[in-house]
Design a protein around this motif. Structure first.
Motif, PDB file in Angstrom:
ATOM      1  N   LEU A 100       0.821  -1.204   0.000  1.00  8.30           N
ATOM      2  CA  LEU A 100       0.000   0.000   0.000  1.00  8.30           C
ATOM      3  C   LEU A 100       0.854   1.251   0.000  1.00  8.30           C
ATOM      4  CD1 LEU A 100      -2.213  -2.134   1.075  1.00  8.30           C
ATOM      5  CD2 LEU A 100      -3.354  -0.046   1.728  1.00  8.30           C
ATOM      6  N   GLY A 101       1.806   1.315   0.920  1.00  6.02           N
ATOM      7  CA  GLY A 101       2.588   2.549   1.023  1.00  6.02           C
ATOM      8  C   GLY A 101       1.639   3.721   1.128  1.00  6.02           C
ATOM      9  N   THR A 102       1.710   4.623   0.189  1.00  4.25           N
ATOM     10  CA  THR A 102       0.827   5.795   0.194  1.00  4.25           C
ATOM     11  C   THR A 102      -0.206   5.729  -0.928  1.00  4.25           C
ATOM     12  OG1 THR A 102       2.403   6.983  -1.174  1.00  4.25           O
ATOM     13  CG2 THR A 102       2.583   7.277   1.213  1.00  4.25           C
ATOM     14  N   ARG A 103      -0.363   4.560  -1.534  1.00  7.24           N
ATOM     15  CA  ARG A 103      -1.306   4.453  -2.648  1.00  7.24           C
ATOM     16  C   ARG A 103      -2.488   3.578  -2.272  1.00  7.24           C
ATOM     17  NH1 ARG A 103       0.310  -0.137  -6.280  1.00  7.24           N
ATOM     18  NH2 ARG A 103       1.647  -1.406  -4.978  1.00  7.24           N
ATOM     19  N   GLN A 104      -3.412   3.455  -3.178  1.00  7.01           N
ATOM     20  CA  GLN A 104      -4.568   2.589  -2.997  1.00  7.01           C
ATOM     21  C   GLN A 104      -4.369   1.335  -3.830  1.00  7.01           C
ATOM     22  OE1 GLN A 104      -8.114   4.775  -3.987  1.00  7.01           O
ATOM     23  NE2 GLN A 104      -7.777   6.291  -2.387  1.00  7.01           N
ATOM     24  N   VAL A 105      -4.732   0.184  -3.272  1.00  4.71           N
ATOM     25  CA  VAL A 105      -4.611  -1.079  -4.007  1.00  4.71           C
ATOM     26  C   VAL A 105      -5.876  -1.900  -3.815  1.00  4.71           C
ATOM     27  CG1 VAL A 105      -2.091  -1.172  -3.832  1.00  4.71           C
ATOM     28  CG2 VAL A 105      -3.464  -2.326  -2.128  1.00  4.71           C
ATOM     29  N   THR A 106      -6.153  -2.730  -4.789  1.00  5.99           N
ATOM     30  CA  THR A 106      -7.296  -3.641  -4.713  1.00  5.99           C
ATOM     31  C   THR A 106      -6.812  -4.999  -4.222  1.00  5.99           C
ATOM     32  OG1 THR A 106      -7.012  -4.481  -6.956  1.00  5.99           O
ATOM     33  CG2 THR A 106      -8.387  -2.488  -6.686  1.00  5.99           C
ATOM     34  N   THR A 107      -7.763  -5.853  -3.891  1.00  6.07           N
ATOM     35  CA  THR A 107      -7.395  -7.204  -3.503  1.00  6.07           C
ATOM     36  C   THR A 107      -6.723  -7.919  -4.676  1.00  6.07           C
ATOM     37  OG1 THR A 107      -9.695  -7.800  -3.943  1.00  6.07           O
ATOM     38  CG2 THR A 107      -9.060  -7.528  -1.639  1.00  6.07           C
ATOM     39  N   ALA A 108      -7.145  -7.628  -5.899  1.00  2.61           N
ATOM     40  CA  ALA A 108      -6.503  -8.232  -7.079  1.00  2.61           C
ATOM     41  C   ALA A 108      -5.045  -7.764  -7.193  1.00  2.61           C
ATOM     42  CB  ALA A 108      -7.278  -7.874  -8.343  1.00  2.61           C
ATOM     43  N   ASP A 109      -4.787  -6.481  -6.896  1.00  2.00           N
ATOM     44  CA  ASP A 109      -3.413  -5.971  -6.914  1.00  2.00           C
ATOM     45  C   ASP A 109      -2.551  -6.726  -5.900  1.00  2.00           C
ATOM     46  OD1 ASP A 109      -4.116  -3.966  -8.780  1.00  2.00           O
ATOM     47  OD2 ASP A 109      -4.538  -2.511  -7.179  1.00  2.00           O
ATOM     48  N   ALA A 155       8.295  14.156   3.592  1.00  2.00           N
ATOM     49  CA  ALA A 155       6.861  14.347   3.320  1.00  2.00           C
ATOM     50  C   ALA A 155       6.530  14.519   1.836  1.00  2.00           C
ATOM     51  CB  ALA A 155       6.319  15.516   4.140  1.00  2.00           C
ATOM     52  N   PRO A 156       7.271  15.324   1.060  1.00  2.00           N
ATOM     53  CA  PRO A 156       6.893  15.492  -0.354  1.00  2.00           C
ATOM     54  C   PRO A 156       7.059  14.231  -1.202  1.00  2.00           C
ATOM     55  CG  PRO A 156       8.432  17.216   0.335  1.00  2.00           C
ATOM     56  CD  PRO A 156       8.360  16.212   1.446  1.00  2.00           C
ATOM     57  N   TYR A 157       7.775  13.232  -0.688  1.00  2.00           N
ATOM     58  CA  TYR A 157       8.078  12.035  -1.472  1.00  2.00           C
ATOM     59  C   TYR A 157       7.232  10.830  -1.067  1.00  2.00           C
ATOM     60  CZ  TYR A 157      12.014  15.076  -2.247  1.00  2.00           C
ATOM     61  OH  TYR A 157      12.783  16.160  -2.549  1.00  2.00           O
ATOM     62  N   LEU A 158       6.236  11.029  -0.208  1.00  2.00           N
ATOM     63  CA  LEU A 158       5.437   9.913   0.278  1.00  2.00           C
ATOM     64  C   LEU A 158       4.303   9.521  -0.656  1.00  2.00           C
ATOM     65  CD1 LEU A 158       5.304  10.782   4.082  1.00  2.00           C
ATOM     66  CD2 LEU A 158       6.778   9.125   2.913  1.00  2.00           C
ATOM     67  N   VAL A 186      10.881   3.457  -3.668  1.00  2.00           N
ATOM     68  CA  VAL A 186      12.004   2.882  -2.935  1.00  2.00           C
ATOM     69  C   VAL A 186      11.579   2.711  -1.480  1.00  2.00           C
ATOM     70  CG1 VAL A 186      13.757   3.902  -4.454  1.00  2.00           C
ATOM     71  CG2 VAL A 186      13.075   5.117  -2.390  1.00  2.00           C
ATOM     72  N   THR A 187      12.160   1.741  -0.829  1.00  2.00           N
ATOM     73  CA  THR A 187      11.908   1.540   0.599  1.00  2.00           C
ATOM     74  C   THR A 187      12.991   2.269   1.367  1.00  2.00           C
ATOM     75  OG1 THR A 187      10.860  -0.597   0.253  1.00  2.00           O
ATOM     76  CG2 THR A 187      11.762  -0.186   2.447  1.00  2.00           C
ATOM     77  N   PHE A 188      12.576   3.124   2.280  1.00  2.00           N
ATOM     78  CA  PHE A 188      13.500   3.864   3.138  1.00  2.00           C
ATOM     79  C   PHE A 188      13.239   3.382   4.552  1.00  2.00           C
ATOM     80  CE2 PHE A 188      14.607   7.563   5.776  1.00  2.00           C
ATOM     81  CZ  PHE A 188      15.869   7.858   5.295  1.00  2.00           C
ATOM     82  N   ALA A 189      14.155   2.612   5.109  1.00  2.00           N
ATOM     83  CA  ALA A 189      13.961   2.030   6.436  1.00  2.00           C
ATOM     84  C   ALA A 189      14.920   2.684   7.423  1.00  2.00           C
ATOM     85  CB  ALA A 189      14.219   0.528   6.381  1.00  2.00           C
ATOM     86  N   THR A 190      14.437   2.890   8.629  1.00  2.00           N
ATOM     87  CA  THR A 190      15.297   3.430   9.676  1.00  2.00           C
ATOM     88  C   THR A 190      15.199   2.538  10.903  1.00  2.00           C
ATOM     89  OG1 THR A 190      13.545   4.837  10.574  1.00  2.00           O
ATOM     90  CG2 THR A 190      14.990   5.819   8.916  1.00  2.00           C
ATOM     91  N   ALA A 191      16.268   2.522  11.655  1.00  2.00           N
ATOM     92  CA  ALA A 191      16.287   1.830  12.945  1.00  2.00           C
ATOM     93  C   ALA A 191      17.161   2.654  13.870  1.00  2.00           C
ATOM     94  CB  ALA A 191      16.851   0.418  12.794  1.00  2.00           C
TER      95      ALA A 191
END
Length: 180
Positions: free
Chosen positions: A23-32, A153-156, A166-171
């Motif tokens: 999902l991230g910041t988008r919308q997805v269907t169950t088919a997606d 924020a502008p890239y979400l 891209v995945t941006f992970a922090t720990a």
């Protein structure tokens, strides 16, 4: 699982983490979701989606009839997929370790999928990882987190076909206090 369940109990499962990542910041269907996760049996996928909806991690934003079935479209829900400080403090040591290991495993799986499925070979142009030790106060760390959120924020949200996800992970892992 209800909306009152700790977020960690809901999201710290490899399949659920993958759904949230889709999902991230988008919308997805169950088919997606089925297309993006062909290795997950359909019944298992639907069961995990239902748990995420029930916990308000996912929200249904549209339903439409497709060949006699109801196709749902999802977005991230009100609780979002983030374990906050209060929930981290409530976890036992074992739960905290398990949650972190699940996070690391999911990150490794994300890396594996990217590195093995990149048809045009340019994923390395976007790849980067490293580690740096910061010397901060609590106030410094709070400022870093706020400024990082503002910077990202502008890239979400995806805004066009030329954008790549891209995945941006922090720990953040504090060192134990030094003994005298």
């Amino acid at each position: 699982m209800s909306k009152n369940s700790p977020i960690a109990d809901v999201v710290m499962h490899p399949v659920r983490l993958r759904i949230i990542q889709q999902l991230g910041t988008r919308q997805v269907t169950t088919a997606d979701l089925r297309a993006a996760m062909p290795d997950v049996p359909q019944a298992t996928l639907y069961r995990h989606v239902a748990a995420l909806v029930e916990a308000d991690i996912l929200a249904v934003v549209e339903e439409r009839r497709v060949r006699g079935a109801i196709e749902r479209t999802f977005t991230l829900g009100g609780r979002m997929a983030h374990v906050d400080q209060a929930e981290l403090r409530e976890m036992s040591e074992q739960e905290l370790r398990q949650s972190f290991l699940t996070f690391i495993a999911h990150l490794g799986e994300t890396f594996d999928r990217a590195s093995t499925s990149d048809a045009d070979g340019d994923y390395r142009d976007f790849l980067g990882f490293g580690e740096v030790q910061l010397h901060v106060t609590t106030a410094d760390l709070s400022e870093i987190q706020a400024r990082l959120s503002e910077l990202l924020a502008p890239y979400l949200s995806a805004t066009g076909p030329e954008h790549r996800t891209v995945t941006f992970a922090t720990a953040l892992i504090p060192e134990p206090p030094r003994r005298a």
